[in-house]
Design a protein around this motif. Structure first.
Motif, short mmCIF file in Angstrom:
data_model
loop_
_atom_site.label_atom_id
_atom_site.label_comp_id
_atom_site.label_asym_id
_atom_site.label_seq_id
_atom_site.Cartn_x
_atom_site.Cartn_y
_atom_site.Cartn_z
N ASP A 24 4.60 6.71 1.94
CA ASP A 24 5.32 5.45 1.86
C ASP A 24 5.54 5.15 0.37
O ASP A 24 4.86 5.72 -0.50
CB ASP A 24 4.53 4.32 2.52
N ASP A 45 11.31 -4.38 1.23
CA ASP A 45 9.95 -4.43 0.70
C ASP A 45 9.59 -5.80 0.11
O ASP A 45 8.60 -5.93 -0.61
CB ASP A 45 9.75 -3.35 -0.36
N ARG A 93 0.97 -2.09 3.28
CA ARG A 93 2.23 -1.56 3.76
C ARG A 93 2.03 -0.26 4.56
O ARG A 93 2.73 -0.02 5.54
CB ARG A 93 3.17 -1.29 2.59
N TYR A 94 1.09 0.56 4.14
CA TYR A 94 0.82 1.81 4.84
C TYR A 94 0.39 1.52 6.28
O TYR A 94 0.85 2.18 7.23
CB TYR A 94 -0.24 2.61 4.11
N LYS A 97 3.46 0.28 8.27
CA LYS A 97 4.44 1.32 8.54
C LYS A 97 4.00 2.23 9.68
O LYS A 97 4.82 2.62 10.53
CB LYS A 97 4.69 2.16 7.28
#
Length: 286
Positions: A24, A45, A93-94, A97
Motif C-alpha cells: 500500500d 487518501d 490504512r493497511y 485496505k
C-alpha cells in the motif's frame, strides 16, 4: 488476529508499506487541524486524524490545505513526530485496505544512511513502541507496536532482491538520496552515504539530468566505478535511470520481489525499501 509484521518506508513524499497481504502507499503530507467550512475531498487518501493528542489532516488534503506551504518534514533524519504519524497512519490504512483487524504490530522502518546512528535509531524506537490511540475519519482504533527495527535506507532496499558480489544501490528520495554499497551481503560504510538533496528539495524538479549529475559526482567521491553493478530505486527511478546510465553504463532498475504465500510479485522500484524492510522484519520478528 496474531501479530502482524510490516515493512514501512515512511517517506517525506509517500509512505510505502509491505506485508503478508501485499503493498500500500499514501501521500505523507501532514498539516495542522482546522475547522472546515466546506468539506471537500481532495483524494482517496484524505485523512482527518487525532493521534496521541495531535490533531491534523494527512494525505492529499494536506497538500492543498497546508497553511505554511510545506506539508512534509524534510531532512536527513526520521527521528521526529511526523514519522510517528506517518507510520501509524500507514498501519491503519493497511488494515483498512486488506480488511484485517490490526492490534499487535512488529515492524522495520528506515533512516537515512548518514543518520543511521544509535541515538537516532533509539529515538525512533522509543517513539513508536507502545500503544497508540488513533482517531481517523471518525473511527477509533488502538494499535500496539510490539517491537521496531530501524534499517538504513538504500541498504535496506538491497534485501528486496539480494544478490552476491559487489552491489551499489542508488535510492532517490524526495528529501535525500541514499547511496549504499553491499559486498557479499555486507554493508560497507566507507563506500556509502546520504546526499542532502532529493526530488522535492532541488530547484528544478524537472531537470533530472542535473540531479543525476549530482548523484554521479557524489558517488564518484565514494570511489564507485563506471562499470559497477548499480541498481536504482525510488519513486523517480524509471525516469532517472537513463541519466544514471550515462555514467554507470550497467545501471538498471532494482526489482523488489514480495512473496505472498506461494505467489511472488515483482513490484515497482518505489517499494524496494519497504519490501526490504519487511524481509528484515520477518527475519528479526517472525
Amino acid at each position: 488476529m496474531s501479530k502482524l509484521i510490516l515493512g514501512i518506508d515512511a517517506g517525506n513524499h509517500t509512505a510505502k508499506i509491505a506485508g503478508p497481504y501485499g503493498m500500500d502507499s499514501y501521500r505523507t503530507a501532514i498539516c495542522d487541524w482546522f475547522e472546515r467550512d466546506i468539506v471537500e475531498s481532495h483524494g482517496a487518501d484524505d485523512m482527518e486524524f487525532e493521534i496521541d493528542g495531535r490533531k491534523g489532516f494527512a494525505g492529499s488534503i494536506a497538500v492543498y490545505e497546508d497553511e505554511f506551504g510545506r506539508a512534509s518534514m524534510f531532512g536527513d533524519t526520521k527521528a521526529h513526530e511526523d514519522t510517528k504519524i506517518r507510520v501509524l497512519l500507514a498501519i491503519y490504512r493497511y488494515g483498512k485496505k486488506y480488511g484485517i483487524d490490526i492490534t499487535d504490530v512488529s515492524l522495520v522502518t528506515g533512516q537515512p544512511i548518514v543518520s543511521h546512528k544509535p541515538t537516532d535509531k533509539e529515538a525512533i524506537q522509543q517513539m513508536l513502541v507502545g500503544t497508540h490511540t488513533l482517531h481517523v475519519n471518525g473511527e477509533t482504533q488502538s494499535i500496539h507496536i510490539v517491537e521496531t527495527g530501524v534499517a538504513a535506507e538504500g541498504s535496506g532496499a538491497y534485501w528486496s532482491s539480494p544478490e552476491g558480489g559487489t552491489v551499489r544501490i542508488i535510492d532517490v528520495g524526495s528529501g535525500t538520496v541514499n547511496a549504499a554499497t553491499i559486498i557479499d551481503k555486507r554493508y560497507i560504510n566507507n563506500a556509502s552515504d546520504t546526499f542532502n538533496f532529493g526530488m522535492e528539495t532541488v530547484n528544478n524538479k524537472e531537470d533530472l539530468a542535473s540531479v543525476a549529475r549530482g548523484i554521479i559526482r557524489n558517488t564518484s567521491r565514494l570511489k564507485w566505478h563506471r562499470n559497477d553493478s548499480v541498481y536504482v530505486c525510488g519513486g523517480i527511478a524509471k525516469d532517472m535511470l537513463p541519466f544514471i546510465q550515462s555514467h554507470y553504463s550497467s545501471a538498471q532498475l532494482l526489482q523488489p520481489m514480495l512473496q505472498e504465500g506461494n505467489a511472488v510479485t515483482v513490484a515497482d522500484p518505489v517499494y524496494a525499501n519497504s519490501i526490504g524492510f519487511y524481509k528484515l522484519a520477518k527475519g528479526a520478528f517472525g
